[in-house]
Design an enzyme around this catalytic site. Structure first.
Site, short mmCIF file in Angstrom:
data_model
loop_
_atom_site.label_atom_id
_atom_site.label_comp_id
_atom_site.label_asym_id
_atom_site.label_seq_id
_atom_site.Cartn_x
_atom_site.Cartn_y
_atom_site.Cartn_z
N LYS A 79 0.59 -6.50 -12.78
CA LYS A 79 1.93 -5.92 -12.71
C LYS A 79 2.97 -7.02 -12.95
O LYS A 79 2.84 -8.13 -12.44
CB LYS A 79 2.14 -5.29 -11.32
CG LYS A 79 3.42 -4.48 -11.18
CD LYS A 79 3.48 -3.80 -9.82
CE LYS A 79 4.72 -2.96 -9.65
NZ LYS A 79 4.81 -2.33 -8.32
N SER A 154 5.71 2.60 -8.57
CA SER A 154 6.18 1.82 -9.67
C SER A 154 5.09 1.09 -10.47
O SER A 154 5.36 0.65 -11.60
CB SER A 154 7.18 0.77 -9.15
OG SER A 154 6.57 -0.12 -8.25
N SER A 178 3.85 2.41 -4.24
CA SER A 178 3.78 2.07 -5.66
C SER A 178 2.40 1.79 -6.22
O SER A 178 2.24 1.71 -7.44
CB SER A 178 4.68 0.87 -5.96
OG SER A 178 5.98 1.34 -6.10
N1 GLN Z 1 9.22 4.71 -4.74
C1 GLN Z 1 9.48 3.76 -3.72
C2 GLN Z 1 10.78 3.05 -4.01
O1 GLN Z 1 11.36 3.31 -4.99
C3 GLN Z 1 8.36 2.80 -3.56
C4 GLN Z 1 8.30 1.81 -4.62
C5 GLN Z 1 7.31 0.73 -4.36
O2 GLN Z 1 6.38 0.88 -3.57
N2 GLN Z 1 7.55 -0.43 -4.96
O3 GLN Z 1 11.24 2.24 -3.27
#
Ligand code: GLN
Length: 481
Positions: A79, A154, A178
């Site tokens: 990532k 994400s 994410s």
């Molecule tokens: N969807 C969540 C956010 O936008 C989690 C994102 C993540 O785990 N990085 O914060």
């Protein structure tokens, strides 16, 4: 089936017995990339030349009978919020578009030392802020199962790359879901370990008290393998836990007879898609038929999880992202400016995307002097209550099963104009991050040809139990098909 469609365990055996070469395996991955990447957009940066060179070096080690580890020669996707020495690390943001880190994240260093080979850096919602992988300055990632749909976010690029055979395994990060959401949407496995299990050194911070690095793979076993090499205490991260790392493969094949599984009443109510619920219950029943004991439990503060999370995460983000000011590193506005303040303003206005700006504003607001007690302090108190819910539940059960996402994957563009709708996707995932607990996502079938995932939540530092339960489920699911 091409080489890129195999699992790590199979490939490691074939490599060791020299039935295949690491070079052929890497070529197979890049051939798949050539076919599918244009549409999927799973990667921001590809490191083809370097990867092929390293594959040749791995083959030399195999020839000498000296592989570095079970991951030697295995193509891995990373990532793009994890620092890779000499390889551009963008966080999906224009503000870090040309940032090349001078050092490796600890997890990356450990993987490299184990012989794993980086295929490239995967797409993500900018700085990890999103649930669909549409908030990237480099365009959205599409779901390999059906490209009209989002890959989830994400860590969407990491999940899509594994699901499409554009990598064998991948590293993701999980601040509020994410790893688990994209794993569910792409039909693969993914684990967010306990907070502190994996060093965050070299992970570009979004919300430091929630962020955790984890693994994505085609199977639970592949995830366990990857975890084995990235976990462990690190003096460079003061929140990294000083606990021994078990061999996650050693206990993977144990039976689950008598395993007590909790089902939170609050997770299976209105708001959860009916067909998704049925599919998860089928998985639960299958486990029960094989000796697991199912028990209803309550996590009464679940309804506050989303608001609590979005206060704490944005507060920490607004502070963490203050460093991108056009001075120290990253993008600086090209516009003529009259003073330093205008340079900051223009740089940040042009460098950050819309969702990131929204979070910085929300975070600055909840931390501001007049509102601190009403929002931030209150959220921290509720965070404790959410954690206590889990502590109590875990006095009765060994693990907890719940949904990952309230619905099936959605179409590109469907929720992007409605931030609140997007935040609600995280309803079942954020509580674990608030409580610091580990969660494993795995696939339990498809509805209308779209994957459905569920998660097994574990006690703090008890990844072994959830991996064992998950692996057992995968085995009996395959037998029952
Ligand atoms: N969807 C969540 C956010 O936008 C989690 C994102 C993540 O785990 N990085 O914060």
């Amino acid at each position: 089936m091409e080489l890129c469609d195999y699992r790590v365990t199979q490939l490691a055996r074939m490599l060791r017995q020299r039935e295949i070469s690491a070079f052929d395996l890497m070529e197979s991955v890049f051939e798949r990339i050539d076919v599918r990447e244009k549409l999927l957009n799973a990667y921001i940066t590809l490191t083809r030349e370097m990867a092929l060179k390293q594959a040749t070096a791995a083959d030399q080690r195999f020839q000498n009978g000296e592989p570095l580890s079970i991951l030697d020669g295995i193509p891995i996707a990373i990532k793009d919020n994890l620092c890779t020495q000499g390889i551009r690390t963008t966080c999906g943001s224009k503000i870090l578009e040309n940032y090349i880190p001078p050092y490796n994240a600890t997890a990356i260093q450990r993987l490299t030392d184990a012989g794993a080979i980086i295929v490239g850096k995967t797409n993500l919602d900018e700085f990890g802020m999103g649930s669909s992988c549409e908030n990237s300055a480099f365009g959205p990632t599409r779901n390999p199962v059906n490209p009209d749909y989002v890959a989830g976010g994400s860590s969407g690029g990491s999940a899509a790359s594994v699901a499409a055979g554009e990598s064998i395994i991948a590293l993701g990060t999980d601040t509020g879901g994410s790893i688990r959401i994209p794993a569910a949407y792409c039909g693969i496995a993914g684990i967010k370990p306990t907070y502190g299990r994996v060093s965050r050194y070299g992970l570009v911070s979004y919300a430091s008290s929630l962020d955790q690095i984890g693994a994505l793979g085609k199977t639970v076993e592949d995830c366990a393998l990857l975890l084995n090499s990235i976990c462990g205490n690190d003096h460079r991260d003061s929140t990294s836990a000083n606990v021994p790392t078990p061999d996650f493969l050693a206990t993977l094949n144990r039976d689950i007879k008598g395993l007590k599984i909790g089902l939170p009443v609050e997770y299976f109510v209105e708001g959860l898609d009916k067909s998704v619920k049925e599919m998860i219950m089928q998985a639960v029943n299958l486990l029960a038929e094989h000796g697991a004991e199912i028990e209803e439990i309550s996590l009464p503060h679940t309804k506050y999880a989303i608001s609590t999370y979005y206060i704490i995460a944005t507060a920490e983000a607004s502070s963490n992202l203050a460093r991108y000011d056009g001075v120290k590193y990253g993008f600086r506005t090209h516009q003529a400016v009259k003073d330093l303040v205008q340079m900051y303003e223009e740089t940040r206005s042009q460098g950050f995307g819309q969702e990131v700006k929204r979070r910085i504003m929300l975070g600055s607001y909840v931390l501001s002097a007049g509102y601190f007690d009403a929002y931030y302090r209150k959220a921290q108190q509720v965070r404790t209550l959410i954690k206590q819910d889990f502590d109590q539940a875990f006095q009765k059960v060994d693990c907890i099963i719940g949904p990952v996402s309230p619905s099936l994957p959605f179409k590109l563009g469907e929720k992007i104009a409605e931030p609140l709708q997007m935040y609600l996707v995280d309803i079942y995932t954020v509580s674990l991050n608030l409580a610091g607990l580990p969660g494993l996502c795995l696939n339990c079938g498809t509805i209308d040809n779209l994957p459905v995932g569920f998660q097994i939540i574990g006690k703090s530092f008890d990844e072994e139990t959830i991996l064992r339960a998950g692996h057992f489920y995968e085995t009996i699911k395959n037998e029952s098909i």
